[in-house]
Write a protein that holds these residues in place. Structure first.
Motif, PDB file in Angstrom:
ATOM      1  N   ILE A  70     -66.628 -26.060  35.539  1.00 54.47           N
ATOM      2  CA  ILE A  70     -66.569 -26.414  34.117  1.00 54.47           C
ATOM      3  C   ILE A  70     -65.789 -25.371  33.319  1.00 54.47           C
ATOM      4  O   ILE A  70     -64.949 -25.713  32.477  1.00 54.47           O
ATOM      5  CB  ILE A  70     -68.001 -26.568  33.549  1.00 54.47           C
ATOM      6  N   TRP A  81     -61.890 -25.214  34.463  1.00 48.76           N
ATOM      7  CA  TRP A  81     -61.381 -26.568  34.633  1.00 48.76           C
ATOM      8  C   TRP A  81     -59.857 -26.604  34.747  1.00 48.76           C
ATOM      9  O   TRP A  81     -59.290 -27.455  35.435  1.00 48.76           O
ATOM     10  CB  TRP A  81     -61.841 -27.443  33.468  1.00 48.76           C
ATOM     11  N   LYS A 105     -58.357 -29.234  37.453  1.00 46.37           N
ATOM     12  CA  LYS A 105     -58.092 -30.548  36.863  1.00 46.37           C
ATOM     13  C   LYS A 105     -56.969 -31.308  37.555  1.00 46.37           C
ATOM     14  O   LYS A 105     -56.948 -32.550  37.556  1.00 46.37           O
ATOM     15  CB  LYS A 105     -57.787 -30.397  35.376  1.00 46.37           C
TER      16      LYS A 105
END
Length: 293
Positions: free
Chosen positions: A81, A84, A88
């Motif tokens: 998180i 990211w 991604k």
């Protein structure tokens, strides 16, 4: 790639610290081995404490099976998180744990939730479960931090102090090399080294001292859950300082502030206030009882 790791001021020179071992064509990362050993050691100490306090050790074996899985997932989710941008564009890399990428606080938060749910399902005291499993969690962290040593990660900024650690520049992620480290590159034997705070070592030693304290405190606690709150308080204080030294910090989105420092301060404050409030309440209750007697 050069595999040296040096502690020049301690006159320790490790010429070949590999990242994995090969069994046939299969590679096993030392990081994973160390983490697994830490988990087993943590389970062992939790079972020993359970026996000494009249609990069923099998309860903690059952809890560990669930909590370890949930904690690894939580630690990975927490890391992904807040990094990211790295994952991604390659979502499958999220599942590759062999290069590291587990955030301790993510695992701790997942473990807290898992123990709470487990206690409700099994109709057991959550506080007692936390107190018994807590020292095991700390021992797992003491050992697990050495996985960062093999991965050449979780290190701090430049230092020329007694415990300064030298890592070959070619062996670390470029994103972990701060401007300060780049400005203080050390050349030795034709190899470029960064010279850093071994923050993994600082945290391992801090947690070891915390473990001794928690074991000592177990027989002196005033209520179930206090040992674990002491863990959150003690670990948070150490982690807040150690995190400030690191170069691979996970940052709060849109800021330059390390999320682990926020989490350390928050959980330490909650633990301190909880313990203080309990003792104030008990003191008032004791005083009230004396008045009515």
């Amino acid at each position: 790639m050069n595999y040296n790791i040096n502690f020049p001021h301690l006159h320790i020179y490790l010429e070949h610290v590999g990242k994995n071992i090969m069994i046939g064509d299969f590679s096993i990362a030392y990081y994973g081995i160390v983490i697994a050993f830490g988990m087993l050691a943590g389970l062992w100490i939790a079972c020993q404490l359970a026996k000494k306090t009249g609990q069923d050790a099998d309860t903690y074996v059952d809890l560990a099976v669930i909590a370890i899985i949930c904690s690894v997932i939580g630690a990975r989710m927490y890391y992904v998180i807040f990094r990211w941008d790295v994952y991604k564009d390659d979502l499958l890399s999220i599942f590759n744990l062999r290069q590291g990428g587990l955030a301790i606080y993510g695992g701790v938060l997942a473990a807290i939730l898992t123990v709470f749910i487990f206690s409700k399902v099994k109709k057991l005291s959550a506080g007692l479960l936390y107190d018994t499993a807590g020292p095991g969690l700390v021992l797992g962290q003491v050992i697990g931090r050495w996985g960062n040593f093999f991965n050449r990660e979780a290190f701090g900024g430049y230092t020329d102090g007694l415990f300064a650690m030298q890592l070959p520049l070619s062996a670390v992620r470029s994103s972990d090399v701060s401007e300060e480290l780049a400005e203080h590159v050390v050349e030795s034997g034709g190899i470029s080294y960064i010279q850093v705070h071994p923050t993994f070592l600082y945290e391992s030693v801090w947690n070891l001292l915390l473990l001794f304290f928690l074991i000592w405190f177990t027989r002196r606690k005033s209520f179930d859950g206090e040992v674990f709150l002491m863990y959150l308080l003690g670990y948070g204080v150490g982690r807040f300082w150690i995190e400030s030294l690191r170069t691979d910090q996970l940052l709060l989105p849109g800021t330059n502030f390390p999320v682990s420092m926020v989490m350390a301060a928050l959980l330490s404050a909650v633990a301190f206030v909880w313990i203080l409030a309990w003792h104030i309440r008990e003191r008032k209750r004791h005083h009230t009882n004396k008045v009515y007697m």
